[in-house]
Design an enzyme around this catalytic site. Structure first.
Site, PDB file in Angstrom:
ATOM      1  CG  HIS A 104       7.126  37.072 -39.033  1.00 18.18           C
ATOM      2  ND1 HIS A 104       5.885  37.340 -38.523  1.00 18.18           N
ATOM      3  CD2 HIS A 104       7.927  38.080 -38.583  1.00 18.18           C
ATOM      4  CE1 HIS A 104       5.925  38.446 -37.805  1.00 18.18           C
ATOM      5  NE2 HIS A 104       7.163  38.912 -37.827  1.00 18.18           N
TER       6      HIS A 104
ATOM      7  NE  ARG B 262       2.754  42.151 -36.557  1.00 20.50           N
ATOM      8  CZ  ARG B 262       4.074  41.987 -36.395  1.00 20.50           C
ATOM      9  NH1 ARG B 262       4.854  41.813 -37.444  1.00 20.50           N
ATOM     10  NH2 ARG B 262       4.610  41.976 -35.188  1.00 20.50           N
TER      11      ARG B 262
HETATM   12  P1  NDP Z   1       7.276  52.281 -34.982  1.00 24.09           P
HETATM   13  O1  NDP Z   1       6.201  52.323 -33.961  1.00 24.09           O
HETATM   14  O2  NDP Z   1       8.630  52.769 -34.625  1.00 24.09           O
HETATM   15  O3  NDP Z   1       6.835  53.091 -36.278  1.00 24.09           O
HETATM   16  C1  NDP Z   1       5.562  52.995 -36.823  1.00 24.09           C
HETATM   17  C2  NDP Z   1       5.430  53.977 -37.975  1.00 24.09           C
HETATM   18  O4  NDP Z   1       4.152  53.789 -38.573  1.00 24.09           O
HETATM   19  C3  NDP Z   1       5.518  55.420 -37.505  1.00 24.09           C
HETATM   20  O5  NDP Z   1       6.204  56.198 -38.463  1.00 24.09           O
HETATM   21  C4  NDP Z   1       4.054  55.834 -37.441  1.00 24.09           C
HETATM   22  O6  NDP Z   1       3.816  57.216 -37.642  1.00 24.09           O
HETATM   23  C5  NDP Z   1       3.486  55.049 -38.602  1.00 24.09           C
HETATM   24  N1  NDP Z   1       2.045  54.883 -38.433  1.00 24.09           N
HETATM   25  C6  NDP Z   1       1.377  54.256 -37.431  1.00 24.09           C
HETATM   26  N2  NDP Z   1       0.054  54.362 -37.605  1.00 24.09           N
HETATM   27  C7  NDP Z   1      -0.110  55.092 -38.716  1.00 24.09           C
HETATM   28  C8  NDP Z   1      -1.244  55.567 -39.410  1.00 24.09           C
HETATM   29  N3  NDP Z   1      -2.492  55.329 -38.974  1.00 24.09           N
HETATM   30  N4  NDP Z   1      -1.061  56.298 -40.512  1.00 24.09           N
HETATM   31  C9  NDP Z   1       0.194  56.567 -40.952  1.00 24.09           C
HETATM   32  N5  NDP Z   1       1.325  56.148 -40.348  1.00 24.09           N
HETATM   33  C10 NDP Z   1       1.158  55.415 -39.253  1.00 24.09           C
HETATM   34  O7  NDP Z   1       7.348  50.766 -35.479  1.00 24.09           O
HETATM   35  P2  NDP Z   1       8.612  49.977 -36.062  1.00 24.09           P
HETATM   36  O8  NDP Z   1       9.175  50.753 -37.181  1.00 24.09           O
HETATM   37  O9  NDP Z   1       9.496  49.551 -34.972  1.00 24.09           O
HETATM   38  O10 NDP Z   1       7.890  48.659 -36.606  1.00 24.09           O
HETATM   39  C11 NDP Z   1       6.908  48.728 -37.625  1.00 24.09           C
HETATM   40  C12 NDP Z   1       6.230  47.382 -37.753  1.00 24.09           C
HETATM   41  O11 NDP Z   1       7.119  46.434 -38.330  1.00 24.09           O
HETATM   42  C13 NDP Z   1       5.833  46.721 -36.434  1.00 24.09           C
HETATM   43  O12 NDP Z   1       4.653  47.267 -35.905  1.00 24.09           O
HETATM   44  C14 NDP Z   1       5.644  45.289 -36.860  1.00 24.09           C
HETATM   45  O13 NDP Z   1       4.319  45.122 -37.309  1.00 24.09           O
HETATM   46  C15 NDP Z   1       6.609  45.143 -38.042  1.00 24.09           C
HETATM   47  N6  NDP Z   1       7.717  44.242 -37.728  1.00 24.09           N
HETATM   48  C16 NDP Z   1       7.971  43.193 -38.581  1.00 24.09           C
HETATM   49  C17 NDP Z   1       9.020  42.341 -38.353  1.00 24.09           C
HETATM   50  C18 NDP Z   1       9.324  41.249 -39.310  1.00 24.09           C
HETATM   51  O14 NDP Z   1      10.218  40.444 -39.051  1.00 24.09           O
HETATM   52  N7  NDP Z   1       8.630  41.153 -40.411  1.00 24.09           N
HETATM   53  C19 NDP Z   1       9.877  42.487 -37.174  1.00 24.09           C
HETATM   54  C20 NDP Z   1       9.562  43.649 -36.362  1.00 24.09           C
HETATM   55  C21 NDP Z   1       8.506  44.474 -36.638  1.00 24.09           C
HETATM   56  P3  NDP Z   1       4.403  58.334 -36.640  1.00 24.09           P
HETATM   57  O15 NDP Z   1       5.901  58.339 -36.889  1.00 24.09           O
HETATM   58  O16 NDP Z   1       3.756  59.565 -37.079  1.00 24.09           O
HETATM   59  O17 NDP Z   1       4.063  57.872 -35.258  1.00 24.09           O
END
Ligand code: NDP
Length: 329
Positions: A292, A244
């Site tokens: 995007h 993001r």
């Molecule tokens: P998930 O919810 O599956 O994974 C999120 C990861 O981020 C997890 O490993 C989580 O940790 C980690 N995380 C969250 N908060 C923190 C923090 N404060 N500190 C450290 N680690 C953190 O999300 P996805 O993998 O499905 O998607 C990730 C992002 O990709 C989406 O939120 C979206 O913003 C972006 N996206 C972009 C797209 C594009 O086309 N550019 C398309 C789709 C998504 P933990 O494992 O410990 O919970």
């Protein structure tokens, strides 16, 4: 079939006495053409009796299929809705909506994962191989500088969820020593290291030559890559952001690029989208903008994910991919 209503499945096969489940399509107009046929087909394939419409009276709606539009939706009138099923993986636009008091499920789909893996691998290898300098400059000069091997180029992947983990494993399979970073501690066979917490973040970034941002946007991750964290990367490092836009402090990024501390940033997501034409990222020689597109939600497979959750809900089974509203993802 009316343009706004598509009925699917055997009539009356929903919960006893209630008739077909009413599924509201609450998403921008442009998406209706993509889903108006595939979603009823997926619901029928899942064996769910359902009526999909953009115009069910709010008090009749059982399920809300949602993609954020320009204005937040007021969920208060949907008094019997059981859940909101997001078409997007990133849900920061809806988690803070105070009118949402029912469960929220997000999109987790193999098509998204595959798209993200391809985008991350492609852009990482472009920089790793020095493609721009060595291949694109067809100027008759025989510059012979062999690139490093992947195993000699440390990579950090921030976020080890559905998308980050898949990208990290793909990079690792190519040979990069990958450090993954997540909120909760993890052990992932195949990755060089998995770290968590703020100290873990500093260690993950220290000396990384490529960093990939794939955390969700929450109050804890906004401006994650600020000046101090950018300064931890190896000199000449490359930043890839398909997560993001607001994960990065834009001014700090531009300063790091201008001062030569960072070699390049490839950005798929921005604070404002579409990226305004006068934004400095467009003209910056060390920035690549992609619109995007890293991981698109593909209607055919996304519709199956939505249909499976409706089926589960109607059968009284737990929903998949529920969002932890407190954590924000
Ligand atoms: P998930 O919810 O599956 O994974 C999120 C990861 O981020 C997890 O490993 C989580 O940790 C980690 N995380 C969250 N908060 C923190 C923090 N404060 N500190 C450290 N680690 C953190 O999300 P996805 O993998 O499905 O998607 C990730 C992002 O990709 C989406 O939120 C979206 O913003 C972006 N996206 C972009 C797209 C594009 O086309 N550019 C398309 C789709 C998504 P933990 O494992 O410990 O919970």
């Amino acid at each position: 079939m009316s343009t706004d209503l598509a009925e699917t499945g055997p009539p009356g096969s929903g919960p006893a006495g209630s008739g077909p489940a009413k599924v509201l399509f609450a998403a921008p107009d442009r998406l209706w053409a993509d889903y108006r046929e595939v979603l009823p087909a997926a619901l029928a394939e899942a064996g769910v009796a359902a009526e999909l419409s953009r115009a069910h009276p709010p008090g009749d709606v059982d399920w809300i299929v949602h993609a954020s539009g320009p204005a937040p939706l007021d969920f208060s009138p949907f008094t019997r809705a059981k859940a909101v099923l997001s078409l997007w993986a990133g849900v920061e636009g809806i988690t803070a909506n105070p009118t949402l008091r029912i469960p929220l499920a997000r999109m987790v789909d193999d098509g998204l994962r595959q798209g993200m893996v391809e985008w991350v691998l492609g852009h990482a290898l472009r920089h790793h191989l020095g493609t721009d300098a060595q291949v694109l400059r067809q100027d008759g000069v025989w510059r012979r500088a062999a690139p490093k091997l992947a195993r000699d180029r440390p990579v950090a992947v921030l976020g080890l969820g559905e998308l980050g983990l898949a990208a990290a494993l793909a990079l690792s399979a190519v040979g990069f020593p990958v450090t993954g970073w997540s909120r909760q501690p993890k052990e992932v066979p195949g990755l060089a290291r998995c770290l968590s917490g703020r100290d873990g973040l500093d260690a993950a970034l220290e000396g990384a030559e490529i960093v990939v941002l794939l955390t969700p946007l929450t109050r804890h991750t906004e401006n994650l890559m600020d000046a101090a964290r950018l300064a931890r990367l190896a000199p000449g490092a490359v930043l890839l952001n398909p997560g993001r836009g607001a994960l990065i402090d834009d001014a700090a990024l531009l300063a790091a690029l201008d001062e030569g501390r960072l070699a390049h940033a490839t950005l798929d997501v921005f604070r404002v989208e579409p990226l305004p034409p006068d934004h400095p990222f467009w003209a910056h020689p060390k920035v690549t903008v992609t619109p995007h597109v890293a991981a698109e939600t593909r209607p055919a497979s996304a519709a199956r994910v939505i249909a499976e959750n409706v089926r589960r809900g109607e059968a009284g089974e737990p929903l998949l991919h529920l969002v932890d509203r407190k954590a924000g993802y």
